[in-house]
Design a protein around this motif. Structure first.
Motif, PDB file in Angstrom:
ATOM      1  N   THR A  33      77.451 -97.112  14.539  1.00 13.83           N
ATOM      2  CA  THR A  33      78.617 -97.802  15.106  1.00 13.83           C
ATOM      3  C   THR A  33      79.665 -96.813  15.604  1.00 13.83           C
ATOM      4  O   THR A  33      79.633 -95.641  15.235  1.00 13.83           O
ATOM      5  N   ARG A  71      75.922 -97.705  19.390  1.00 18.32           N
ATOM      6  CA  ARG A  71      75.309 -98.930  18.866  1.00 18.32           C
ATOM      7  C   ARG A  71      73.843 -99.023  19.291  1.00 18.32           C
ATOM      8  O   ARG A  71      73.502 -98.655  20.424  1.00 18.32           O
ATOM      9  N   GLN A 407      78.410-104.445   9.639  1.00 15.67           N
ATOM     10  CA  GLN A 407      78.447-103.278   8.741  1.00 15.67           C
ATOM     11  C   GLN A 407      77.218-103.233   7.835  1.00 15.67           C
ATOM     12  O   GLN A 407      76.692-102.175   7.539  1.00 15.67           O
TER      13      GLN A 407
END
Ligand code: PLP
Length: 451
Positions: A33, A71, A407
């Motif tokens: 991320t 990502r 997450q």
């Protein structure tokens, strides 16, 4: 001979090729991320130095620090925005395309590559049902594709009917933001037609708007809106465009892949009468970034609008196929080749099966959502986008839930606004996504006892 100044780069090449092979054959990590630039600067250190870092160190920084801050677009449970699902063949061949460094702007420099790109375009042209006059090129993305098509439309209409007949574009509120961006660049107005309750542009709405706005030179129909994945009523809109003699551009950046799928092909009826069309193979046609197929029914109209002329370009033969003449660009990489290679290797039948599989998964998720007591399906998928809500949740709840699942690497599903309220949205383009897994996650994480 390598220029002496770079030294012998063969070991660098070997290291890079090794990384390519490792990366393509390994699954992506859904937990990677974005991070603040300050943290990246701390870990990467200064990367541009007078002496150079050398390949081993530069690659270490890339793999260990930079890639984890990007990502995984192709993870099967990345269902946010419009994700991607390039085949391994396409990804590997993208590296090949770079290694040949082909200039694919003009035929004399890139004939072989352009020939192959045109083969891939031909498949799309056949799906559109367009005549031999059709053709196009690959550009970076739907934004430049839409802009280029609309510039060609304006140029054509102005040549036919004069300047004042071409001052506005007609679309709906749900047309992609790149249409508004194109209008801004072109300094033309956007007329927003009414849409029906599911978000479609209909023939009657297009007629009503055109009656009122003779300055419209192009109607943009969405073949798969980004937010709801709905396909405008193309056949009825095409009738109206014929009646008013305006250009019909179909934005299929996301949904155009559905043209190949027998189960939804009927939704695109009438597209055979459109003037221009785009689809992004980097979305649902299993190619890597960045790749948009831009196709005109009459390619000569695009040449008239886009060809650049200058004394240093006089030598270019205009009797042959020059992609540079068909869009807002001149230099270009042969970015259609990874798509061509993947199609050539796997064949169109597998492409059709992969698209159909994604559609079935979307329908199965819709059915699954109906069985989850905490969720309400708000929009039956026309293609592969689903909109649903978790009654009782606030905006904040939606965002907190989305962040937590991202997450934990469970699923990437970000909220959107549908008909004025915050909802959840899934967009499927990956045949590896499993409906049961998505439904299990949705059921467990939206239960009343969940944080
Ligand atoms: C319908 C539609 N049109 C245009 C675009 C813009 O495409 P790109 O991001 O490739 O510029 C998108 C992107 O999601 C889209 O969904």
């Amino acid at each position: 001979m390598e220029p002496e100044v770079w030294g012998d780069e063969s070991e660098i090449v070997a290291e890079v090729v090794g990384l390519i092979a490792r990366r393509i054959t390994r699954a992506s990590d859904p937990k990677t991320t974005a991070r603040p630039a300050s943290e990246l600067a701390g870990e990467a250190g200064r990367t541009i130095t007078a002496a150079g870092l050398g390949a081993t160190e530069a690659l270490r920084i890339f793999e260990d620090v930079l890639v984890p801050a990007t990502r995984a677009q192709d993870d099967p449970y990345n269902l946010a925005y419009v994700p991607a699902a390039p085949t391994k063949a396409a990804r590997a061949f993208d590296a090949v395309v770079s290694s040949f460094n082909i200039f694919a702007g003009i035929w004399e420099a890139g004939a072989g590559a352009i020939f192959a790109e045109n083969e891939a375009l031909r498949w799309l042209i056949e799906l559109l049902g367009w005549p031999d006059s059709a053709g196009g090129c690959f550009v970076s993305g739907g934004t430049i594709g839409n802009l280029s098509a609309l510039v060609a439309a304006r140029s054509y209409v102005r040549r036919q009917r004069g300047h004042d007949a071409a001052r506005a574009i007609l679309c709906t509120f749900d047309a992609h933001s790149s249409i508004i961006a194109a209008a801004r660049v072109m300094d033309v107005e956007v007329i927003v037609a009414e849409e029906d309750e599911r978000g479609h542009l209909t023939g009657p709405a297009a007629r009503a708007a055109l009656d009122e706005h003779p300055e419209v030179f192009a109607v943009v129909a969405s073949a798969g809106t980004t937010n709801g994945g709905v396909v405008d009523d193309i056949a009825d809109i095409a009738d109206v465009c014929t009646q008013f003699d305006v250009w019909l551009h179909v934005d299929g950046a996301y949904g155009g892949a559905g043209l190949a799928a027998p189960s939804v092909r009927w939704r695109f009826d009438g597209i055979e009468r459109a003037h221009s069309f785009i689809v992004d193979p980097h979305k649902w046609l299993f190619a890597p970034y960045d790749c948009c197929a831009l196709i005109y029914r009459d390619v000569a109209l695009a040449q008239a609008a886009h060809a650049q002329h200058a004394s240093y370009l006089d030598a270019v033969n205009r009797e042959v196929w020059n992609p540079a003449d068909l869009a807002v660009h001149l230099s270009r990489r042969a970015r259609g080749l990874p798509f061509w290679f993947s199609l050539a290797v796997h064949g169109t039948d597998r492409y059709i099966a992969a698209i159909e599989q994604t559609l079935s998964t979307a329908r199965a998720i819709a059915d699954g959502i109906r069985t989850v007591p905490t969720l309400d399906l708000l929009l039956e998928p026309e293609l592969s986008v689903l909109i649903f809500e978790r009654p009782g949740w606030t905006d904040e709840d939606y965002h907190r839930w989305s962040t937590r699942l991202a997450q934990e690497g469970l699923i990437l599903c970000v909220p959107t606004v549908w008909q004025g309220r915050t909802t959840l949205r899934l967009a499927l383009v990956n045949p590896a996504t499993r409906a049961a897994h998505v439904i299990d996650i949705l059921r467990e994480t939206t239960a009343p006892d969940q944080p």
